[in-house]
Design a protein around this motif. Structure first.
Motif, PDB file in Angstrom:
ATOM      1  N   LEU A 101     -17.948 -10.131   1.512  1.00  8.80           N
ATOM      2  CA  LEU A 101     -19.321  -9.617   1.661  1.00  8.80           C
ATOM      3  C   LEU A 101     -19.383  -8.611   2.798  1.00  8.80           C
ATOM      4  CD1 LEU A 101     -21.560 -12.771   1.155  1.00  8.80           C
ATOM      5  CD2 LEU A 101     -21.709 -10.626  -0.131  1.00  8.80           C
ATOM      6  N   ARG A 102     -18.737  -8.947   3.920  1.00  9.98           N
ATOM      7  CA  ARG A 102     -18.720  -8.032   5.060  1.00  9.98           C
ATOM      8  C   ARG A 102     -17.946  -6.763   4.701  1.00  9.98           C
ATOM      9  NH1 ARG A 102     -22.677 -10.080   6.804  1.00  9.98           N
ATOM     10  NH2 ARG A 102     -22.825 -11.452   8.613  1.00  9.98           N
ATOM     11  N   ARG A 103     -16.790  -6.935   4.055  1.00  9.90           N
ATOM     12  CA  ARG A 103     -15.973  -5.776   3.716  1.00  9.90           C
ATOM     13  C   ARG A 103     -16.720  -4.843   2.760  1.00  9.90           C
ATOM     14  NH1 ARG A 103     -11.021  -8.000   1.524  1.00  9.90           N
ATOM     15  NH2 ARG A 103     -10.579  -8.640   3.633  1.00  9.90           N
ATOM     16  N   CYS A 104     -17.575  -5.430   1.927  1.00  8.54           N
ATOM     17  CA  CYS A 104     -18.332  -4.626   0.962  1.00  8.54           C
ATOM     18  C   CYS A 104     -19.641  -4.105   1.566  1.00  8.54           C
ATOM     19  CB  CYS A 104     -18.606  -5.424  -0.298  1.00  8.54           C
ATOM     20  SG  CYS A 104     -17.119  -5.816  -1.225  1.00  8.54           S
ATOM     21  N   GLY A 105     -19.846  -4.311   2.850  1.00  4.26           N
ATOM     22  CA  GLY A 105     -20.946  -3.641   3.527  1.00  4.26           C
ATOM     23  C   GLY A 105     -22.204  -4.477   3.736  1.00  4.26           C
ATOM     24  N   TYR A 106     -22.221  -5.725   3.257  1.00  3.29           N
ATOM     25  CA  TYR A 106     -23.396  -6.555   3.506  1.00  3.29           C
ATOM     26  C   TYR A 106     -23.382  -6.990   4.971  1.00  3.29           C
ATOM     27  CZ  TYR A 106     -26.423 -10.646   3.668  1.00  3.29           C
ATOM     28  OH  TYR A 106     -27.385 -11.557   4.026  1.00  3.29           O
ATOM     29  N   ARG A 130     -18.363  -8.484  -4.177  1.00  5.17           N
ATOM     30  CA  ARG A 130     -18.559  -7.056  -4.425  1.00  5.17           C
ATOM     31  C   ARG A 130     -19.846  -6.835  -5.232  1.00  5.17           C
ATOM     32  NH1 ARG A 130     -15.868  -3.766  -8.372  1.00  5.17           N
ATOM     33  NH2 ARG A 130     -16.533  -1.605  -8.046  1.00  5.17           N
ATOM     34  N   ILE A 131     -20.006  -7.632  -6.289  1.00  7.51           N
ATOM     35  CA  ILE A 131     -21.205  -7.523  -7.120  1.00  7.51           C
ATOM     36  C   ILE A 131     -22.449  -7.840  -6.281  1.00  7.51           C
ATOM     37  CG2 ILE A 131     -22.419  -8.452  -9.159  1.00  7.51           C
ATOM     38  CD1 ILE A 131     -19.834  -7.142 -10.033  1.00  7.51           C
ATOM     39  N   LEU A 132     -22.371  -8.945  -5.524  1.00 10.90           N
ATOM     40  CA  LEU A 132     -23.521  -9.375  -4.734  1.00 10.90           C
ATOM     41  C   LEU A 132     -23.898  -8.332  -3.675  1.00 10.90           C
ATOM     42  CD1 LEU A 132     -25.650 -11.373  -3.829  1.00 10.90           C
ATOM     43  CD2 LEU A 132     -23.869 -12.689  -2.641  1.00 10.90           C
ATOM     44  N   ALA A 133     -22.907  -7.760  -3.009  1.00  8.37           N
ATOM     45  CA  ALA A 133     -23.189  -6.768  -1.963  1.00  8.37           C
ATOM     46  C   ALA A 133     -23.866  -5.530  -2.563  1.00  8.37           C
ATOM     47  CB  ALA A 133     -21.903  -6.388  -1.235  1.00  8.37           C
ATOM     48  N   ALA A 145     -27.791  -4.356  -1.810  1.00  4.69           N
ATOM     49  CA  ALA A 145     -28.018  -3.008  -1.291  1.00  4.69           C
ATOM     50  C   ALA A 145     -28.779  -2.143  -2.295  1.00  4.69           C
ATOM     51  CB  ALA A 145     -26.679  -2.360  -0.947  1.00  4.69           C
ATOM     52  N   GLU A 146     -29.107  -2.744  -3.441  1.00  4.03           N
ATOM     53  CA  GLU A 146     -29.736  -1.999  -4.540  1.00  4.03           C
ATOM     54  C   GLU A 146     -28.955  -0.730  -4.835  1.00  4.03           C
ATOM     55  OE1 GLU A 146     -33.935  -1.630  -3.877  1.00  4.03           O
ATOM     56  OE2 GLU A 146     -34.074  -3.710  -3.190  1.00  4.03           O
ATOM     57  N   ASP A 147     -27.658  -0.876  -4.865  1.00  3.42           N
ATOM     58  CA  ASP A 147     -26.751   0.249  -5.098  1.00  3.42           C
ATOM     59  C   ASP A 147     -26.715   0.569  -6.597  1.00  3.42           C
ATOM     60  OD1 ASP A 147     -24.229   1.701  -5.588  1.00  3.42           O
ATOM     61  OD2 ASP A 147     -23.816   1.269  -3.474  1.00  3.42           O
ATOM     62  N   PRO A 148     -26.880   1.848  -6.965  1.00  7.66           N
ATOM     63  CA  PRO A 148     -26.884   2.205  -8.394  1.00  7.66           C
ATOM     64  C   PRO A 148     -25.542   1.965  -9.094  1.00  7.66           C
ATOM     65  CG  PRO A 148     -26.939   4.178  -7.000  1.00  7.66           C
ATOM     66  CD  PRO A 148     -27.157   3.004  -6.097  1.00  7.66           C
ATOM     67  N   ARG A 149     -24.480   1.712  -8.320  1.00  6.01           N
ATOM     68  CA  ARG A 149     -23.173   1.455  -8.959  1.00  6.01           C
ATOM     69  C   ARG A 149     -23.034   0.009  -9.450  1.00  6.01           C
ATOM     70  NH1 ARG A 149     -19.639   3.421  -3.992  1.00  6.01           N
ATOM     71  NH2 ARG A 149     -21.350   2.271  -3.015  1.00  6.01           N
ATOM     72  N   LEU A 150     -24.098  -0.793  -9.257  1.00  5.20           N
ATOM     73  CA  LEU A 150     -24.019  -2.208  -9.616  1.00  5.20           C
ATOM     74  C   LEU A 150     -23.665  -2.425 -11.092  1.00  5.20           C
ATOM     75  CD1 LEU A 150     -24.438  -5.247  -9.032  1.00  5.20           C
ATOM     76  CD2 LEU A 150     -26.869  -4.917  -9.536  1.00  5.20           C
ATOM     77  N   ASP A 151     -24.381  -1.752 -12.000  1.00  2.00           N
ATOM     78  CA  ASP A 151     -24.159  -1.991 -13.428  1.00  2.00           C
ATOM     79  C   ASP A 151     -22.726  -1.652 -13.836  1.00  2.00           C
ATOM     80  OD1 ASP A 151     -26.668  -2.951 -13.726  1.00  2.00           O
ATOM     81  OD2 ASP A 151     -27.528  -1.084 -14.523  1.00  2.00           O
ATOM     82  N   ALA A 152     -22.218  -0.565 -13.273  1.00  2.00           N
ATOM     83  CA  ALA A 152     -20.840  -0.176 -13.595  1.00  2.00           C
ATOM     84  C   ALA A 152     -19.857  -1.230 -13.082  1.00  2.00           C
ATOM     85  CB  ALA A 152     -20.522   1.190 -12.976  1.00  2.00           C
ATOM     86  N   ALA A 153     -20.135  -1.777 -11.912  1.00  2.00           N
ATOM     87  CA  ALA A 153     -19.243  -2.801 -11.351  1.00  2.00           C
ATOM     88  C   ALA A 153     -19.257  -4.059 -12.212  1.00  2.00           C
ATOM     89  CB  ALA A 153     -19.654  -3.128  -9.922  1.00  2.00           C
ATOM     90  N   ILE A 154     -20.447  -4.450 -12.675  1.00  2.02           N
ATOM     91  CA  ILE A 154     -20.548  -5.640 -13.526  1.00  2.02           C
ATOM     92  C   ILE A 154     -19.783  -5.432 -14.833  1.00  2.02           C
ATOM     93  CG2 ILE A 154     -22.156  -7.011 -14.929  1.00  2.02           C
ATOM     94  CD1 ILE A 154     -24.198  -6.684 -12.626  1.00  2.02           C
ATOM     95  N   ALA A 155     -19.835  -4.194 -15.336  1.00  3.09           N
ATOM     96  CA  ALA A 155     -19.198  -3.913 -16.629  1.00  3.09           C
ATOM     97  C   ALA A 155     -17.675  -3.813 -16.531  1.00  3.09           C
ATOM     98  CB  ALA A 155     -19.771  -2.611 -17.201  1.00  3.09           C
ATOM     99  N   GLU A 156     -17.148  -3.645 -15.311  1.00  2.06           N
ATOM    100  CA  GLU A 156     -15.689  -3.565 -15.168  1.00  2.06           C
ATOM    101  C   GLU A 156     -15.039  -4.845 -15.665  1.00  2.06           C
ATOM    102  OE1 GLU A 156     -14.578  -2.881 -11.093  1.00  2.06           O
ATOM    103  OE2 GLU A 156     -15.639  -0.946 -11.087  1.00  2.06           O
ATOM    104  N   ARG A 157     -13.860  -4.695 -16.259  1.00  2.39           N
ATOM    105  CA  ARG A 157     -13.142  -5.875 -16.716  1.00  2.39           C
ATOM    106  C   ARG A 157     -12.644  -6.673 -15.515  1.00  2.39           C
ATOM    107  NH1 ARG A 157     -10.284  -5.685 -22.386  1.00  2.39           N
ATOM    108  NH2 ARG A 157      -9.844  -3.470 -22.532  1.00  2.39           N
ATOM    109  N   PRO A 186     -30.718 -16.062   4.535  1.00  3.29           N
ATOM    110  CA  PRO A 186     -29.301 -15.705   4.479  1.00  3.29           C
ATOM    111  C   PRO A 186     -28.718 -15.790   3.068  1.00  3.29           C
ATOM    112  CG  PRO A 186     -29.552 -17.957   5.245  1.00  3.29           C
ATOM    113  CD  PRO A 186     -30.942 -17.395   5.102  1.00  3.29           C
ATOM    114  N   VAL A 187     -27.566 -15.163   2.891  1.00  5.19           N
ATOM    115  CA  VAL A 187     -26.699 -15.522   1.777  1.00  5.19           C
ATOM    116  C   VAL A 187     -26.081 -16.860   2.162  1.00  5.19           C
ATOM    117  CG1 VAL A 187     -24.568 -14.992   0.532  1.00  5.19           C
ATOM    118  CG2 VAL A 187     -26.193 -13.153   1.076  1.00  5.19           C
ATOM    119  N   VAL A 188     -26.278 -17.860   1.321  1.00 10.69           N
ATOM    120  CA  VAL A 188     -25.744 -19.191   1.611  1.00 10.69           C
ATOM    121  C   VAL A 188     -24.518 -19.441   0.743  1.00 10.69           C
ATOM    122  CG1 VAL A 188     -26.159 -21.673   1.355  1.00 10.69           C
ATOM    123  CG2 VAL A 188     -27.871 -20.223   2.468  1.00 10.69           C
TER     124      VAL A 188
END
Lengths: 411, 65
Positions: free
Chosen positions: A21-26, A311-314, A318-330, A4-6
């Motif tokens: 986490l649920r709202r972001c689809g995990y 949001r980042i974790l989800a 999901a190995e979502d390609p938008r991850l890097d862009a999300a991390i870079a957001e201010r 699990p995510v603990v």
């Protein structure tokens, strides 16, 4: 099935992490550990109206949302240690739990004056529901109460205890109560409101020790004088609950350091990919205040940091390609705090404590009013008594990106 | 449709909801919070954010019909 995510910590930050986490689809398993026996509840009323009324879980419980109905809540279970390399944690009962990702949401605990007062009858700290229930039982009319500390908690408990008919003395090391977060003009006003209602202040000193063998009989102040009391409330700040992470490659000095994605940092400054920290325990960089990580102990921060981390974790899980862009957001959550004392309802945005100049923006000193807090010509905070629209008007201005050095942790 | 409810015995007009969901919540000229009880599904995220940030935890949300 993958582990699990603990989430360790079942208060506001832990709850919001699970929800987000649920709202972001995990959709995978989530386990939340909480050392208190209670389901997540709201702490601020514990020094305010709930302390003055009936202290029950129902009065402060957060509603449970349908989306998190399948989350496993392991309440009344304390975590003793973690092995971040092995991705496992261990409970105080010795049970080992493996995780896919870890969210640290263990928050703060109150500092105590000494190990002795932690077990002395009549001495209280206030953080949990059980703390509040115990304190409420001691606040009878006519009881002499000394409050060590003149910050938010100290002042709010003073107001509540006074309204319950107690004889209240506040002891604070600064010149004025809540001076740091409010500045002298508002702090003087806060003190005046207390004094008018019969609260006594001993400022510019601190409680050196509690008197009494079996139970509190009084306190001795740093200047050698003594104040008799049957109840001592210790509201002298808090400590980050990070000891269970000792032995791991993290930086936990004054809060657990994270990057702006709320991922916990190693000593060399690199980020753990699968370990996040949220809420009061986290020391994170806020783009409003530059790159220096800080712990901002205001009520809205657990929610903001939990949403960011989840949001980042989800995306990552999901190995979502938008991850890097999300991390870079201010990431620039606007700190906000409020306080209720008697008929005074105070609301602030930004970090007034950073200011070197304070200006009355609207209203009248002593009544409903709004103050602006500045570093040079830059507004870093706004705080008002009443006049909500006027306060809100300045929210954008205090939340612009910039490099106002954050200095000491707020609050 | 979503059904928004505010516990008026709790609300202190802090206005945090106005920041999160300005189409649903507003402060009137007397600084009292006013809101639209029936709102479109598209506002769900904003209203949930408002529920989350309300210092008094006075807002509740029902998913309608």
């Amino acid at each position: 099935m993958s582990p699990p995510v603990v989430i360790v910590g079942a208060s506001l930050g832990g709850l919001r992490s699970a929800e987000a986490l649920r709202r972001c689809g995990y959709a995978g398993p989530i386990t939340v550990f909480g050392d208190e026996p209670h389901a997540p509840y709201n702490r601020p009323p514990l020094s305010k109206d709930v302390l003055g009324g009936e202290v029950t879980h129902a009065a402060v419980a957060f509603p449970q949302r349908a989306a998190t109905s399948d989350v496993e809540w392991r309440l009344g279970t304390r975590i003793r240690s973690a092995d971040l390399e092995q991705r496992s944690i261990r409970t105080t009962d010795g049970e080992e739990v493996r995780y896919r990702a870890l969210v640290v949401a263990t928050g703060l605990r109150p500092k105590r004056l000494s190990p002795r007062t932690a077990t002395l009858a009549g001495a209280f700290a206030l953080r949990t529901l059980d703390d509040a229930a115990a304190l409420r039982n001691a606040l009878h009319p006519g009881v002499q109460v000394v409050i060590a500390g003149s910050g938010f908690v100290g002042c709010e408990v003073a107001a509540t205890a006074r309204q319950l008919g107690c004889e209240v003395t506040v002891v604070g090391s600064a010149e004025l109560p809540m001076l740091g977060p409010l500045g002298s003009a508002l702090a003087e006003d806060v003190m005046r409101r207390h004094v008018e209602r019969g609260v006594r202040f001993r400022m510019g000193t601190h409680v050196a020790e509690a008197l009494g063998q079996e139970a509190v009989e009084g306190v001795r102040l740093a200047d050698g004088s003594e104040v008799a009391c049957q109840v001592l409330v210790e509201a002298i700040g808090s400590l980050h609950n990070t000891e269970w992470l000792d032995g791991n490659d993290v930086n936990a000095a004054q809060g657990l350091r994270t990057d702006s994605a709320m991922r916990v940092l190693r000593a060399d400054g690199s980020s753990w990919r699968d370990v996040f920290a949220v809420g009061d325990v986290a020391r994170f960089p806020n783009a409003i205040y530059g790159d220096e990580p800080a712990s901002i102990e205001h009520w809205n921060i657990p929610t903001e940091t939990a949403k960011r981390a989840s949001r980042i974790l989800a995306l990552q899980l999901a190995e979502d390609p938008r991850l890097d862009a999300a991390i870079a957001e201010r990431f620039a959550p606007v700190p906000s705090f409020w306080s209720d004392q008697y008929d005074m309802s105070l609301l602030a945005y930004g970090l007034p404590a950073l200011a070197d100049r304070v200006e009355l923006l609207a209203g009248k000193a002593g009544g409903d009013c709004v103050y602006g807090y500045f570093v040079g010509d830059r507004m870093v905070g706004v705080c008002g008594i009443g006049m909500r629209s006027e306060v809100l008007k300045h929210r954008d201005e205090v939340s612009r990106y910039g490099h106002v050095p954050i200095g000491e942790p707020a609050r | 449709m979503l059904k928004v409810e505010v516990d008026r015995t709790q609300c202190q007009n802090f206005g945090q909801c106005v920041v999160e969901a300005p189409n649903v919540f507003r402060l009137n000229s007397r600084d009292e919070m006013e809101y639209t009880p029936d709102v479109e599904d598209a506002e769900l995220d904003n209203v949930e954010a408002a529920v989350d940030v309300c210092p008094m935890q006075a807002i509740s949300l029902a998913l309608g019909r």
